[in-house]
Scaffold this active site. Structure first.
Site, PDB file in Angstrom:
ATOM      1  N   SER A 119      -4.232   3.550   6.015  1.00  0.00           N
ATOM      2  CA  SER A 119      -5.143   4.484   5.366  1.00  0.00           C
ATOM      3  C   SER A 119      -5.351   5.709   6.252  1.00  0.00           C
ATOM      4  O   SER A 119      -4.390   6.390   6.588  1.00  0.00           O
ATOM      5  CB  SER A 119      -6.467   3.787   5.033  1.00  0.00           C
ATOM      6  OG  SER A 119      -7.245   4.569   4.149  1.00  0.00           O
ATOM      7  N   GLU A 153       1.189   5.428  -0.060  1.00  0.00           N
ATOM      8  CA  GLU A 153       0.191   4.638  -0.784  1.00  0.00           C
ATOM      9  C   GLU A 153      -1.089   5.463  -0.841  1.00  0.00           C
ATOM     10  O   GLU A 153      -1.232   6.437  -0.110  1.00  0.00           O
ATOM     11  CB  GLU A 153      -0.057   3.291  -0.099  1.00  0.00           C
ATOM     12  CG  GLU A 153      -0.582   3.389   1.345  1.00  0.00           C
ATOM     13  CD  GLU A 153      -2.089   3.570   1.458  1.00  0.00           C
ATOM     14  OE1 GLU A 153      -2.823   3.131   0.541  1.00  0.00           O
ATOM     15  OE2 GLU A 153      -2.544   4.158   2.443  1.00  0.00           O
ATOM     16  N   HIS A 166      -4.002  -0.451  -0.075  1.00  0.00           N
ATOM     17  CA  HIS A 166      -5.358  -0.990   0.018  1.00  0.00           C
ATOM     18  C   HIS A 166      -5.440  -2.275  -0.803  1.00  0.00           C
ATOM     19  O   HIS A 166      -6.107  -2.338  -1.844  1.00  0.00           O
ATOM     20  CB  HIS A 166      -6.372   0.044  -0.467  1.00  0.00           C
ATOM     21  CG  HIS A 166      -6.517   1.225   0.440  1.00  0.00           C
ATOM     22  ND1 HIS A 166      -5.526   2.152   0.611  1.00  0.00           N
ATOM     23  CD2 HIS A 166      -7.551   1.620   1.234  1.00  0.00           C
ATOM     24  CE1 HIS A 166      -5.940   3.086   1.461  1.00  0.00           C
ATOM     25  NE2 HIS A 166      -7.154   2.786   1.848  1.00  0.00           N
TER      26      HIS A 166
END
Length: 349
Positions: A143, A248, A319
């Site tokens: 992330s 992502e 995630h």
């Protein structure tokens, strides 16, 4: 670790800047200067740091410690890991100093981010990259930690690992991949679970082939919002020639994903890559009324299909609880029809 609670459309509004216009005041790595860190073994100490957002409850720290101790590792928390400065885990100087200190500590064999969130890009210009280069070790997170991965790889050549953070769900799927890659030095083939359950066809974690074929190249990527957020800086990789880009994200509106993919195209990244992998874009919805919105599939297809390179979506990257560990900078081969990522070299030595 919902980064979207702390930052909205990071980098989405940034202007796309051609790679040829980047400049830097530091010495960057080349493909011949890839540095692989040493593998982990039982009894090693893993350092846990907080380079981005803070965690305010005590239980996540306890669970993180217990998870790594269950793998046979010792745990050392950074001295600022429990600090707070607004939503951040300490000031920029504290968070950068903690990461530098962990790389310089010979007792620490690997470093993992406690969580993501936001704030990693704030410390890129405060890291001691010479120290990191001279003390290579495993560095893990995902992330918002993408900013650190890209900067460290670009400037030092150190292979880093996009994978679970310390407070992630360390289930059998994620732990198995983590240990095979970082303890056992395996050249893994990463593939989605093939469990149909009671269904006649697989309904969960499906692979969607965008363009069939196989491609080879060095893996490089991470969170789409964070990746595009540092474009134009000296910490963003300049050489995407032949790379396999994986991305992502979470909680992004589809129009924002479109904007960021456009930034990658206008910035010259997409035309250079040899292959493309989309992991999970969790909770990526049209936004507003949704009237007239393209679907996420249509957006991705519009940018990737014209490249005529092997590409697929649906990989276990993102995630999610079943989150694989991906090494940045290691040669790999993707098979877009099988939906696999096969490492061609061990990521650690």
């Amino acid at each position: 670790m919902e980064r979207r609670k702390f930052i909205q459309n990071i980098g989405a509004a940034g202007m796309a800047i051609p790679l040829s216009s980047f400049s830097s005041s530091v010495n960057f790595s080349t493909s011949e200067e890839i540095i692989r860190p040493k593998a982990l073994k039982e009894g090693d100490t893993i350092g846990i740091i907080s380079p981005a957002s803070a965690i305010f409850e005590s239980e996540p720290y306890e669970i993180a410690r217990e998870s790594f101790e269950a793998m046979g590792l010792k745990v050392k928390f950074g001295k600022f890991a429990k600090n707070r400065y607004g939503h951040l885990a300490g000031t920029d100087e504290e968070r950068a100093g903690e990461l530098n200190e962990m790389f310089g500590d010979p007792s620490i064999k690997a470093i993992i981010a406690l969580r993501g969130g936001s704030g990693s890009a704030r410390i890129l210009d405060k890291l001691d990259y010479d120290l990191i280069r001279k003390n290579p070790k495993i560095f893990i997170g995902y992330s918002d930690i993408t900013a650190l991965h890209l900067a460290i790889f670009e400037i030092t050549g150190l292979v880093t690992f996009h994978g679970p953070v310390a407070v992630s769900t360390w289930n059998s799927f994620s732990t198995k991949h983590f240990k095979k890659l970082l303890f056992e030095k395996e050249m893994l083939t990463l593939q989605n679970p093939q469990d149909k359950g009671d269904e006649l066809a697989q309904t969960e974690n499906r692979i969607r082939t965008i363009k069939p074929g196989k491609a080879r190249g060095k893996l490089l990527g991470g969170n789409l919002s964070v990746l595009t957020g540092i474009m134009g800086s000296e910490y963003f990789p300049k050489d995407w020639k032949g790379k396999i880009l994986y991305i992502e994200d979470i909680g992004e509106k589809i129009y924002a994903v479109d904007r960021m993919m456009s930034q990658l195209r206008l910035g010259g990244v997409l035309e250079e890559i040899s292959g493309f992998v989309l992991g999970k874009c969790s909770d990526c919805e049209p936004g507003g009324s949704g009237f007239g919105s393209l679907t996420l599939e249509e957006v991705i297809n519009s940018y990737i299909e014209p490249l005529n390179i092997p590409a697929f979506s649906g990989a276990m990257i993102g995630h999610i609880d079943d989150n694989v560990t991906i090494p940045n900078g290691i040669d790999a081969e993707i098979d877009a029809e099988a939906g696999t990522i096969s490492l061609l070299n061990a990521a650690v030595h």
